[in-house]
Every structure is written in structure tokens, then in C-alpha cells.
Design a protein around this motif. Structure first.
Motif, mmCIF file in Angstrom:
data_model
loop_
_atom_site.group_PDB
_atom_site.id
_atom_site.type_symbol
_atom_site.label_atom_id
_atom_site.label_comp_id
_atom_site.label_asym_id
_atom_site.label_seq_id
_atom_site.Cartn_x
_atom_site.Cartn_y
_atom_site.Cartn_z
ATOM 1 N N PRO A 13 0.834 -1.217 0.000
ATOM 2 C CA PRO A 13 0.000 0.000 0.000
ATOM 3 C C PRO A 13 0.860 1.254 0.000
ATOM 4 C CG PRO A 13 -0.905 -1.610 1.521
ATOM 5 C CD PRO A 13 0.423 -2.164 1.053
ATOM 6 N N GLY A 14 0.456 2.223 -0.813
ATOM 7 C CA GLY A 14 1.219 3.450 -0.964
ATOM 8 C C GLY A 14 2.260 3.388 -2.057
ATOM 9 N N GLY A 15 2.481 2.210 -2.604
ATOM 10 C CA GLY A 15 3.481 2.036 -3.644
ATOM 11 C C GLY A 15 2.965 2.411 -5.020
ATOM 12 N N SER A 16 3.817 2.178 -6.023
ATOM 13 C CA SER A 16 3.504 2.554 -7.405
ATOM 14 C C SER A 16 3.794 1.391 -8.357
ATOM 15 C CB SER A 16 4.347 3.755 -7.835
ATOM 16 O OG SER A 16 4.070 4.885 -7.052
ATOM 17 N N LEU A 17 3.062 1.390 -9.436
ATOM 18 C CA LEU A 17 3.312 0.471 -10.551
ATOM 19 C C LEU A 17 3.017 1.209 -11.845
ATOM 20 C CD1 LEU A 17 1.675 -2.954 -9.531
ATOM 21 C CD2 LEU A 17 4.124 -2.507 -9.854
ATOM 22 N N ARG A 18 3.691 0.803 -12.918
ATOM 23 C CA ARG A 18 3.400 1.339 -14.239
ATOM 24 C C ARG A 18 3.028 0.182 -15.155
ATOM 25 N NH1 ARG A 18 7.316 3.747 -18.908
ATOM 26 N NH2 ARG A 18 5.973 5.427 -19.677
ATOM 27 N N LEU A 19 1.786 0.196 -15.611
ATOM 28 C CA LEU A 19 1.325 -0.814 -16.545
ATOM 29 C C LEU A 19 1.552 -0.343 -17.977
ATOM 30 C CD1 LEU A 19 -2.088 -1.821 -14.923
ATOM 31 C CD2 LEU A 19 0.219 -2.632 -14.383
ATOM 32 N N SER A 20 1.827 -1.295 -18.847
ATOM 33 C CA SER A 20 1.992 -1.009 -20.274
ATOM 34 C C SER A 20 1.079 -1.913 -21.074
ATOM 35 C CB SER A 20 3.437 -1.261 -20.717
ATOM 36 O OG SER A 20 4.343 -0.458 -20.005
ATOM 37 N N CYS A 21 0.613 -1.413 -22.192
ATOM 38 C CA CYS A 21 -0.179 -2.222 -23.126
ATOM 39 C C CYS A 21 0.333 -1.920 -24.527
ATOM 40 C CB CYS A 21 -1.654 -1.889 -23.004
ATOM 41 S SG CYS A 21 -2.685 -2.632 -24.293
ATOM 42 N N THR A 22 0.885 -2.941 -25.160
ATOM 43 C CA THR A 22 1.410 -2.786 -26.511
ATOM 44 C C THR A 22 0.387 -3.316 -27.501
ATOM 45 O OG1 THR A 22 3.669 -3.012 -25.708
ATOM 46 C CG2 THR A 22 3.298 -3.350 -28.066
#
Length: 115
Positions: A13-22
Motif C-alpha cells: 500500500p502506498g506504492g507505485s506500478l506502471r502498466l503497459s499495453c502494446t
């Protein structure tokens, strides 16, 4: 039409993620893109959507100020930057587009927010 998501995982909790869609199989720069999410046993629903460029975006209330959708038309990729993640953000995240009256989704990427 092929949409391939990546970038999911386990985060505190409080963290980050970056999703990608190609995307492939269509002219990416001509179509809006959407990120949806789905929790088991519940309906899939829209989280964020983007028009043909980064000037036109829309977010559901529960992610406003925390998530940012963007796109790179040269790379055929749409992103979802997710900050200040909460346990209730846990879901499978899908990218989606509409072409010719049909909706297309990728296979999804799991995001789990847990300590």
C-alpha cells in the motif's frame, strides 16, 4: 488486433506500478484506448481512458489524482501510471479499444496491493 498488457505485480500500500499495453494489428494512433479492471466475482469497469493524444483523458473518481494514463503513438503503447496504491486497487487490469463496433481486450495483468 492484439493487445498485450504487462507491468503488474505485488506492491505494498502506498506504492507505485506502471502498466503497459502494446498494441498491434491496427493503426494505434487513430483510436482511443481504455484501461479497465476486474475483481473476481464483479463486473469489469473502466478506470481511465485516453483520446488520440495525452490532451484528452478521463478518470473514474476513485483513481483521480493517483493514476495517470498516457500513450506513445510511435511505440503503439498505452500506459497506466498508478501511484498511492490501495488494497482496493487489487484487480486484473485490461487495456481495451473499440474498432468497427467491436471491443477488444488484452489478456490482462494482475495487480495485487498488499502488505
Amino acid at each position: 488486433v492484439q493487445l498485450v498488457e504487462s507491468g503488474g505485480g505485488l506492491v505494498q500500500p502506498g506504492g507505485s506500478l506502471r502498466l503497459s499495453c502494446t498494441a498491434s494489428g491496427f493503426t494505434f494512433s487513430h483510436y482511443g484506448m481504455t484501461w479497465d479492471r476486474q475483481v473476481p466475482g464483479k463486473e469489469r469497469h473502466m478506470v481511465a481512458t485516453i483520446g488520440l493524444d495525452d490532451r484528452h483523458t478521463y478518470y473514474e473518481d476513485y483513481v483521480k489524482g493517483r493514476f495517470t494514463i498516457s500513450r506513445d503513438n510511435a511505440e503503439g503503447t498505452v500506459y497506466l501510471q498508478m501511484n498511492s496504491l490501495k488494497p482496493e486497487d487489487t484487480a486484473v487490469y485490461y487495456c481495451m479499444t473499440h474498432l468497427g463496433g467491436s471491443a477488444y481486450w488484452g489478456q490482462g495483468t494482475q495487480v495485487t496491493v498488499s502488505s
